[in-house]
Enzyme design. Structure first.
Site, PDB file in Angstrom:
ATOM      1  CG  ASP A  63      -1.787   1.188   1.353  1.00 47.06           C
ATOM      2  OD1 ASP A  63      -1.595   2.165   0.587  1.00 47.06           O
ATOM      3  OD2 ASP A  63      -2.696   1.167   2.216  1.00 47.06           O
ATOM      4  CB  SER A 143      -2.182  13.646 -14.566  1.00 44.61           C
ATOM      5  OG  SER A 143      -3.296  13.963 -15.385  1.00 44.61           O
ATOM      6  CE1 TYR A 156      -5.241  11.396 -11.010  1.00 40.39           C
ATOM      7  CE2 TYR A 156      -5.653  13.012 -12.733  1.00 40.39           C
ATOM      8  CZ  TYR A 156      -5.066  11.835 -12.312  1.00 40.39           C
ATOM      9  OH  TYR A 156      -4.298  11.107 -13.192  1.00 40.39           O
ATOM     10  CE  LYS A 160      -1.725  11.528 -10.712  1.00 48.08           C
ATOM     11  NZ  LYS A 160      -0.763  10.417 -10.557  1.00 48.08           N
TER      12      LYS A 160
HETATM   13  N1  LIG Z   1      -5.408   6.602 -17.471  1.00 42.71           N
HETATM   14  C1  LIG Z   1      -5.304   7.921 -17.592  1.00 42.71           C
HETATM   15  O1  LIG Z   1      -6.063   8.574 -18.321  1.00 42.71           O
HETATM   16  C2  LIG Z   1      -4.219   8.656 -16.847  1.00 42.71           C
HETATM   17  C3  LIG Z   1      -3.891   9.952 -17.265  1.00 42.71           C
HETATM   18  C4  LIG Z   1      -2.893  10.652 -16.588  1.00 42.71           C
HETATM   19  C5  LIG Z   1      -2.238  10.068 -15.520  1.00 42.71           C
HETATM   20  N2  LIG Z   1      -2.575   8.819 -15.125  1.00 42.71           N
HETATM   21  C6  LIG Z   1      -1.863   8.258 -13.966  1.00 42.71           C
HETATM   22  O2  LIG Z   1      -1.261   7.028 -14.337  1.00 42.71           O
HETATM   23  C7  LIG Z   1      -1.135   6.212 -13.175  1.00 42.71           C
HETATM   24  C8  LIG Z   1      -1.674   4.826 -13.486  1.00 42.71           C
HETATM   25  O3  LIG Z   1      -3.024   4.957 -13.796  1.00 42.71           O
HETATM   26  P1  LIG Z   1      -3.872   3.887 -14.630  1.00 42.71           P
HETATM   27  O4  LIG Z   1      -4.674   4.658 -15.568  1.00 42.71           O
HETATM   28  O5  LIG Z   1      -3.000   2.788 -15.101  1.00 42.71           O
HETATM   29  O6  LIG Z   1      -4.850   3.394 -13.451  1.00 42.71           O
HETATM   30  P2  LIG Z   1      -5.426   1.961 -13.051  1.00 42.71           P
HETATM   31  O7  LIG Z   1      -6.580   2.233 -12.155  1.00 42.71           O
HETATM   32  O8  LIG Z   1      -5.626   1.131 -14.270  1.00 42.71           O
HETATM   33  O9  LIG Z   1      -4.212   1.320 -12.212  1.00 42.71           O
HETATM   34  C9  LIG Z   1      -3.789   1.877 -10.997  1.00 42.71           C
HETATM   35  C10 LIG Z   1      -3.101   0.796 -10.150  1.00 42.71           C
HETATM   36  O10 LIG Z   1      -2.702   1.405  -8.930  1.00 42.71           O
HETATM   37  C11 LIG Z   1      -2.992   0.513  -7.858  1.00 42.71           C
HETATM   38  N3  LIG Z   1      -3.162   1.232  -6.591  1.00 42.71           N
HETATM   39  C12 LIG Z   1      -4.188   2.071  -6.243  1.00 42.71           C
HETATM   40  N4  LIG Z   1      -4.034   2.454  -4.970  1.00 42.71           N
HETATM   41  C13 LIG Z   1      -2.892   1.877  -4.512  1.00 42.71           C
HETATM   42  C14 LIG Z   1      -2.210   1.890  -3.260  1.00 42.71           C
HETATM   43  N5  LIG Z   1      -2.682   2.582  -2.203  1.00 42.71           N
HETATM   44  N6  LIG Z   1      -1.060   1.184  -3.142  1.00 42.71           N
HETATM   45  C15 LIG Z   1      -0.594   0.446  -4.192  1.00 42.71           C
HETATM   46  N7  LIG Z   1      -1.202   0.378  -5.379  1.00 42.71           N
HETATM   47  C16 LIG Z   1      -2.340   1.095  -5.542  1.00 42.71           C
HETATM   48  C17 LIG Z   1      -4.294  -0.167  -8.297  1.00 42.71           C
HETATM   49  O11 LIG Z   1      -4.520  -1.395  -7.595  1.00 42.71           O
HETATM   50  C18 LIG Z   1      -4.063  -0.361  -9.785  1.00 42.71           C
HETATM   51  O12 LIG Z   1      -3.460  -1.611 -10.081  1.00 42.71           O
HETATM   52  C19 LIG Z   1      -1.871   6.943 -12.050  1.00 42.71           C
HETATM   53  O13 LIG Z   1      -0.954   7.643 -11.249  1.00 42.71           O
HETATM   54  C20 LIG Z   1      -2.765   7.914 -12.805  1.00 42.71           C
HETATM   55  O14 LIG Z   1      -3.102   9.036 -12.054  1.00 42.71           O
HETATM   56  C21 LIG Z   1      -3.543   8.098 -15.768  1.00 42.71           C
END
Ligand SMILES: NC(=O)c1ccc[n+]([C@@H]2O[C@H](COP(=O)([O-])OP(=O)(O)OC[C@H]3O[C@@H](n4cnc5c(N)ncnc54)[C@H](O)[C@@H]3O)[C@@H](O)[C@H]2O)c1
Length: 249
Positions: A63, A143, A156, A160
């Site tokens: 976590d 982000s 959010y 970021k």
């Molecule tokens: N998908 C998008 O549009 C997007 C855009 C910009 C930035 N991001 C960033 O990219 C990163 C990954 O996002 P994603 O889209 O792959 O999301 P996702 O929800 O597909 O995956 C996120 C992962 O983080 C894990 N997680 C959540 N809380 C946690 C914790 N407390 N400890 C350990 N693991 C934890 C989840 O179990 C999951 O496997 C994030 O930081 C997100 O903010 C995503």
């Protein structure tokens, strides 16, 4: 191959962007990838699927809000692979959707703990090792929301922006120690995280992308591989856009 023989930790790699990064690391000949995620079932499955031999992947339940979990991830990685070169701070949540006046304090604390303290603690946990080794590559997944702000996603966006600021400050602290620390700012990428935002917010975010489409996790992973490699040598503290043209600064 850009990551030949290197070992990295990727947080939140059970799915989405983190999992795509783990896959790209292995294809780039990384010697080992530690997947640190709170979702034990999906994390263990990702480690198995990405390397069925089990030789180059390791799942460590963690976590990211807990400092001790990061120490554990670092020590398990060193124990298993004998080295640590890369840290990708990717775990994150979008949080509950809603305008500023509707967000509860507890929700602010939750998203701050995961998206910001999670990155801070991970850097703290890896710091001594990277300094001793005289080498380290850190990539923090921020982000476009942190640069431009997205309405309906104030908490959010705030976290970021903090990740981008943290990257800049820490990068300067360690600039002469062989540690290069950068962030990436993706726009909308097709992953499960989009389930956390309303259709209106999604539509707004896609409408801002000049290329007129969402991105794929694999596209982000390509950039993360470069920033994680020794090919990167004269850039630190930067925030790299991967936004289909939304941000051009
Ligand atoms: N998908 C998008 O549009 C997007 C855009 C910009 C930035 N991001 C960033 O990219 C990163 C990954 O996002 P994603 O889209 O792959 O999301 P996702 O929800 O597909 O995956 C996120 C992962 O983080 C894990 N997680 C959540 N809380 C946690 C914790 N407390 N400890 C350990 N693991 C934890 C989840 O179990 C999951 O496997 C994030 O930081 C997100 O903010 C995503």
């Amino acid at each position: 191959m850009p990551l030949q023989g290197r070992v990295g930790i990727i947080t939140g790699a059970a799915r989405g962007i983190g999992r795509a990064c783990a896959d790209a690391f292995l294809r780039s000949r990384a010697a080992g990838v530690a997947i640190a995620d709170i979702d034990e079932a999906a994390g263990a499955e990702a480690a198995r699927a990405l390397d069925p031999t089990g030789e180059r992947t390791l799942f460590v339940p963690a976590d990211v809000t807990r400092r001790a979990d990061h120490d554990h991830v670092v020590s398990r990685t060193l124990e298993r692979f004998g080295r640590l070169d890369i840290l990708v701070n990717n775990a994150g949540i979008a949080g509950r959707p809603g305008t500023l006046e509707t967000q509860a304090e507890g929700e602010l604390d939750r998203i701050w703990a995961i998206n910001v303290k999670g990155v801070y603690f991970a850097c703290q946990a890896a710091h001594a090792h990277f300094v001793k080794a005289g080498y380290g590559r850190i990539v923090n997944v921020a982000s476009i929301a942190g640069k431009e702000g997205n309405p309906g996603l104030a908490p959010y966006s705030m976290t970021k922006a903090a990740v981008i600021g943290l990257t800049k400050a820490y990068a300067k602290e360690v600039a002469q120690s062989g540690i290069l620390d950068n962030s990436v700012a993706p726009a909308v990428i097709e992953t499960d995280i989009l389930k956390q935002v309303t259709p209106q917010v999604r539509e707004y975010m896609v409408s801002k992308i000049p290329m007129g489409r969402t991105g794929r996790p694999e596209e982000v992973a390509e950039l993360v591989v470069f920033l994680s490699s020794e090919r990167l040598s004269f850039s630190t503290g930067s925030c790299y856009d991967i936004s289909g043209g939304r941000a051009t600064y």
